[in-house]
Write a protein that holds these residues in place. Structure first.
Motif, PDB file in Angstrom:
ATOM      1  N   ALA A 197     -42.253 -28.334  14.640  1.00 52.64           N
ATOM      2  CA  ALA A 197     -41.474 -28.189  13.410  1.00 52.64           C
ATOM      3  C   ALA A 197     -40.005 -27.869  13.687  1.00 52.64           C
ATOM      4  O   ALA A 197     -39.186 -27.879  12.778  1.00 52.64           O
ATOM      5  N   GLY A 198     -39.673 -27.573  14.947  1.00 52.39           N
ATOM      6  CA  GLY A 198     -38.267 -27.350  15.292  1.00 52.39           C
ATOM      7  C   GLY A 198     -37.930 -26.009  15.896  1.00 52.39           C
ATOM      8  O   GLY A 198     -36.754 -25.685  16.071  1.00 52.39           O
ATOM      9  N   ALA A 199     -38.926 -25.198  16.250  1.00 53.70           N
ATOM     10  CA  ALA A 199     -38.639 -23.892  16.863  1.00 53.70           C
ATOM     11  C   ALA A 199     -37.958 -24.077  18.214  1.00 53.70           C
ATOM     12  O   ALA A 199     -38.349 -24.941  19.003  1.00 53.70           O
ATOM     13  N   SER A 200     -36.935 -23.260  18.479  1.00 46.21           N
ATOM     14  CA  SER A 200     -36.259 -23.254  19.789  1.00 46.21           C
ATOM     15  C   SER A 200     -36.935 -22.274  20.736  1.00 46.21           C
ATOM     16  O   SER A 200     -37.016 -22.506  21.937  1.00 46.21           O
ATOM     17  N   VAL A 201     -37.367 -21.146  20.164  1.00 42.59           N
ATOM     18  CA  VAL A 201     -38.026 -20.084  20.935  1.00 42.59           C
ATOM     19  C   VAL A 201     -39.309 -19.677  20.220  1.00 42.59           C
ATOM     20  O   VAL A 201     -39.321 -19.521  18.993  1.00 42.59           O
ATOM     21  N   LEU A 202     -40.365 -19.529  20.979  1.00 43.05           N
ATOM     22  CA  LEU A 202     -41.655 -19.077  20.457  1.00 43.05           C
ATOM     23  C   LEU A 202     -41.900 -17.673  20.991  1.00 43.05           C
ATOM     24  O   LEU A 202     -41.966 -17.471  22.207  1.00 43.05           O
ATOM     25  N   VAL A 203     -41.997 -16.702  20.098  1.00 47.61           N
ATOM     26  CA  VAL A 203     -42.249 -15.322  20.528  1.00 47.61           C
ATOM     27  C   VAL A 203     -43.753 -15.084  20.489  1.00 47.61           C
ATOM     28  O   VAL A 203     -44.384 -15.215  19.436  1.00 47.61           O
ATOM     29  N   ILE A 204     -44.307 -14.754  21.642  1.00 45.78           N
ATOM     30  CA  ILE A 204     -45.756 -14.540  21.720  1.00 45.78           C
ATOM     31  C   ILE A 204     -46.025 -13.216  22.412  1.00 45.78           C
ATOM     32  O   ILE A 204     -45.560 -12.978  23.535  1.00 45.78           O
ATOM     33  N   GLY A 205     -46.736 -12.338  21.702  1.00 42.50           N
ATOM     34  CA  GLY A 205     -47.030 -11.018  22.245  1.00 42.50           C
ATOM     35  C   GLY A 205     -48.488 -10.871  22.595  1.00 42.50           C
ATOM     36  O   GLY A 205     -48.934 -11.254  23.680  1.00 42.50           O
ATOM     37  N   ARG A 206     -49.253 -10.345  21.641  1.00 38.82           N
ATOM     38  CA  ARG A 206     -50.650  -9.985  21.911  1.00 38.82           C
ATOM     39  C   ARG A 206     -51.519 -11.081  22.506  1.00 38.82           C
ATOM     40  O   ARG A 206     -52.352 -10.788  23.369  1.00 38.82           O
ATOM     41  N   PRO A 207     -51.380 -12.365  22.084  1.00 37.81           N
ATOM     42  CA  PRO A 207     -52.242 -13.383  22.700  1.00 37.81           C
ATOM     43  C   PRO A 207     -52.086 -13.457  24.227  1.00 37.81           C
ATOM     44  O   PRO A 207     -52.988 -13.906  24.918  1.00 37.81           O
ATOM     45  N   ILE A 208     -50.925 -12.994  24.740  1.00 38.53           N
ATOM     46  CA  ILE A 208     -50.741 -12.908  26.196  1.00 38.53           C
ATOM     47  C   ILE A 208     -50.956 -11.474  26.682  1.00 38.53           C
ATOM     48  O   ILE A 208     -51.759 -11.215  27.577  1.00 38.53           O
ATOM     49  N   THR A 209     -50.265 -10.521  26.053  1.00 42.46           N
ATOM     50  CA  THR A 209     -50.242  -9.164  26.609  1.00 42.46           C
ATOM     51  C   THR A 209     -51.573  -8.435  26.487  1.00 42.46           C
ATOM     52  O   THR A 209     -51.885  -7.561  27.291  1.00 42.46           O
ATOM     53  N   ARG A 210     -52.373  -8.776  25.473  1.00 48.55           N
ATOM     54  CA  ARG A 210     -53.664  -8.102  25.309  1.00 48.55           C
ATOM     55  C   ARG A 210     -54.821  -8.966  25.784  1.00 48.55           C
ATOM     56  O   ARG A 210     -55.979  -8.624  25.559  1.00 48.55           O
ATOM     57  N   ALA A 211     -54.520 -10.109  26.401  1.00 48.89           N
ATOM     58  CA  ALA A 211     -55.595 -10.971  26.908  1.00 48.89           C
ATOM     59  C   ALA A 211     -56.249 -10.317  28.124  1.00 48.89           C
ATOM     60  O   ALA A 211     -55.607  -9.542  28.844  1.00 48.89           O
ATOM     61  N   GLU A 212     -57.513 -10.646  28.352  1.00 47.48           N
ATOM     62  CA  GLU A 212     -58.186 -10.111  29.542  1.00 47.48           C
ATOM     63  C   GLU A 212     -57.467 -10.569  30.800  1.00 47.48           C
ATOM     64  O   GLU A 212     -57.348  -9.826  31.772  1.00 47.48           O
ATOM     65  N   ASP A 213     -56.997 -11.815  30.780  1.00 47.98           N
ATOM     66  CA  ASP A 213     -56.240 -12.372  31.905  1.00 47.98           C
ATOM     67  C   ASP A 213     -54.919 -12.927  31.372  1.00 47.98           C
ATOM     68  O   ASP A 213     -54.851 -14.086  30.949  1.00 47.98           O
ATOM     69  N   PRO A 214     -53.863 -12.084  31.356  1.00 42.46           N
ATOM     70  CA  PRO A 214     -52.578 -12.520  30.775  1.00 42.46           C
ATOM     71  C   PRO A 214     -52.003 -13.773  31.430  1.00 42.46           C
ATOM     72  O   PRO A 214     -51.428 -14.620  30.741  1.00 42.46           O
ATOM     73  N   LEU A 215     -52.177 -13.917  32.739  1.00 43.39           N
ATOM     74  CA  LEU A 215     -51.653 -15.095  33.431  1.00 43.39           C
ATOM     75  C   LEU A 215     -52.333 -16.372  32.928  1.00 43.39           C
ATOM     76  O   LEU A 215     -51.669 -17.358  32.603  1.00 43.39           O
ATOM     77  N   ALA A 216     -53.652 -16.330  32.820  1.00 37.72           N
ATOM     78  CA  ALA A 216     -54.389 -17.501  32.325  1.00 37.72           C
ATOM     79  C   ALA A 216     -53.992 -17.811  30.882  1.00 37.72           C
ATOM     80  O   ALA A 216     -53.850 -18.978  30.507  1.00 37.72           O
ATOM     81  N   ALA A 217     -53.804 -16.756  30.080  1.00 36.90           N
ATOM     82  CA  ALA A 217     -53.419 -16.952  28.678  1.00 36.90           C
ATOM     83  C   ALA A 217     -52.047 -17.617  28.577  1.00 36.90           C
ATOM     84  O   ALA A 217     -51.849 -18.562  27.813  1.00 36.90           O
ATOM     85  N   ALA A 218     -51.079 -17.120  29.362  1.00 41.01           N
ATOM     86  CA  ALA A 218     -49.727 -17.691  29.346  1.00 41.01           C
ATOM     87  C   ALA A 218     -49.750 -19.148  29.789  1.00 41.01           C
ATOM     88  O   ALA A 218     -49.102 -20.018  29.187  1.00 41.01           O
ATOM     89  N   ARG A 219     -50.526 -19.418  30.825  1.00 42.15           N
ATOM     90  CA  ARG A 219     -50.628 -20.788  31.357  1.00 42.15           C
ATOM     91  C   ARG A 219     -51.267 -21.713  30.319  1.00 42.15           C
ATOM     92  O   ARG A 219     -50.814 -22.847  30.113  1.00 42.15           O
ATOM     93  N   ALA A 220     -52.286 -21.205  29.627  1.00 41.86           N
ATOM     94  CA  ALA A 220     -52.977 -22.022  28.617  1.00 41.86           C
ATOM     95  C   ALA A 220     -52.046 -22.344  27.451  1.00 41.86           C
ATOM     96  O   ALA A 220     -52.023 -23.486  26.968  1.00 41.86           O
ATOM     97  N   ILE A 221     -51.259 -21.353  27.005  1.00 38.84           N
ATOM     98  CA  ILE A 221     -50.339 -21.580  25.884  1.00 38.84           C
ATOM     99  C   ILE A 221     -49.259 -22.576  26.305  1.00 38.84           C
ATOM    100  O   ILE A 221     -48.913 -23.508  25.572  1.00 38.84           O
ATOM    101  N   GLU A 222     -48.730 -22.393  27.524  1.00 33.96           N
ATOM    102  CA  GLU A 222     -47.719 -23.313  28.043  1.00 33.96           C
ATOM    103  C   GLU A 222     -48.277 -24.740  28.051  1.00 33.96           C
ATOM    104  O   GLU A 222     -47.580 -25.707  27.722  1.00 33.96           O
ATOM    105  N   GLY A 223     -49.561 -24.872  28.385  1.00 38.63           N
ATOM    106  CA  GLY A 223     -50.195 -26.181  28.457  1.00 38.63           C
ATOM    107  C   GLY A 223     -50.356 -26.889  27.123  1.00 38.63           C
ATOM    108  O   GLY A 223     -50.542 -28.103  27.082  1.00 38.63           O
ATOM    109  N   THR A 224     -50.273 -26.132  26.007  1.00 43.48           N
ATOM    110  CA  THR A 224     -50.407 -26.758  24.684  1.00 43.48           C
ATOM    111  C   THR A 224     -49.084 -27.342  24.185  1.00 43.48           C
ATOM    112  O   THR A 224     -49.064 -28.046  23.171  1.00 43.48           O
ATOM    113  N   LEU A 225     -47.981 -27.016  24.855  1.00 47.12           N
ATOM    114  CA  LEU A 225     -46.665 -27.399  24.321  1.00 47.12           C
ATOM    115  C   LEU A 225     -46.253 -28.804  24.787  1.00 47.12           C
ATOM    116  O   LEU A 225     -46.656 -29.270  25.814  1.00 47.12           O
TER     117      LEU A 225
END
Length: 225
Positions: A197-225
């Motif tokens: 829709a046009g976002a320049s920056v995506l702010v993501i907190g809990r889906p990464i910071t409170r995940a059991e494995d924050p690295l895997a969560a960050a990598r998975a989110i990056e993979g959807t973009l």
């Protein structure tokens, strides 16, 4: 290398824990967002420590005061060289103009339109007759005319605002993964929807910071973009 639009919101009260998490996910995010809680707890020292991770720093301070005070606060954080700083559009045109004039040349100054925690009833209770969507568009227009770099808005408004402000810089918080919990966010979209829709920056907190494995969560989110 493509620019990674994800800024991880480090909503952790302990500095060592925040730094450890930032180091863990740093190859899969584009920056670090530090909010009011972090800044009040750790101040300049905490920001300097997290800057050592080597990612751009977004200071989400949402400054809202008389123009002189906001300009002075902006000058006081020059030394931290933030990539993005937030102010409140509701502070008015003069405040926004002075904030931008006082910011470092490499700092993007973006205005918060309507907090994602507010709905139409909340706006009515503080004397705003417009609904959240219309109010966000109105304040985005004001921020644009005041010479700011962009705004903070929900994923629901970013498309409409981008039509009015083609080269604006749009920060979208409150994002949730399709299979994730909404937490306290009333209006939420997925990172991919916000990006499209046009976002320049995506702010993501809990889906990464409170995940059991924050690295895997960050990598998975990056993979959807």
């Amino acid at each position: 290398m493509h620019h990674n639009p994800i800024y991880v919101a480090l909503d952790l009260p302990r500095l060592d824990a925040a730094e450890a998490l930032a180091r863990k996910v740093k190859d899969h995010v584009g920056g670090i967002k530090l909010g009011l809680e972090f800044f009040c707890a750790h101040g300049h020292h905490g920001v300097h420590e997290l800057a050592k991770v080597g990612l751009p720093i977004f200071l989400d301070l949402k400054l809202h005061d008389i123009p002189n005070t906001v300009a002075a606060a902006m000058q006081a954080i020059h030394v931290l060289q933030p990539s993005i700083v937030t102010i409140h559009a509701a502070g008015g045109r003069a405040m926004m103009e002075d904030a931008k004039a006082a910011a470092g040349e490499n700092t993007k100054v973006v205005a918060v339109t309507v907090l994602t925690s507010l709905d139409d009833d909340d706006l009515t209770s503080i004397g705003v007759s417009a609904n959240a969507h219309d109010q966000a568009l109105r304040l985005a227009d004001l921020a644009h005319s005041a010479g700011l770099d962009g705004i903070v808005c929900s994923g629901h408004e970013v498309g409409a605002i981008k039509k009015q402000w083609k080269d604006g810089f749009f920060v979208v918080p409150g994002l949730r993964l399709p299979d994730g919990s909404l937490g306290d966010q009333k209006r939420s979209v997925s990172p991919r929807m916000a990006r499209d829709a046009g976002a320049s920056v995506l702010v993501i907190g809990r889906p990464i910071t409170r995940a059991e494995d924050p690295l895997a969560a960050a990598r998975a989110i990056e993979g959807t973009l």
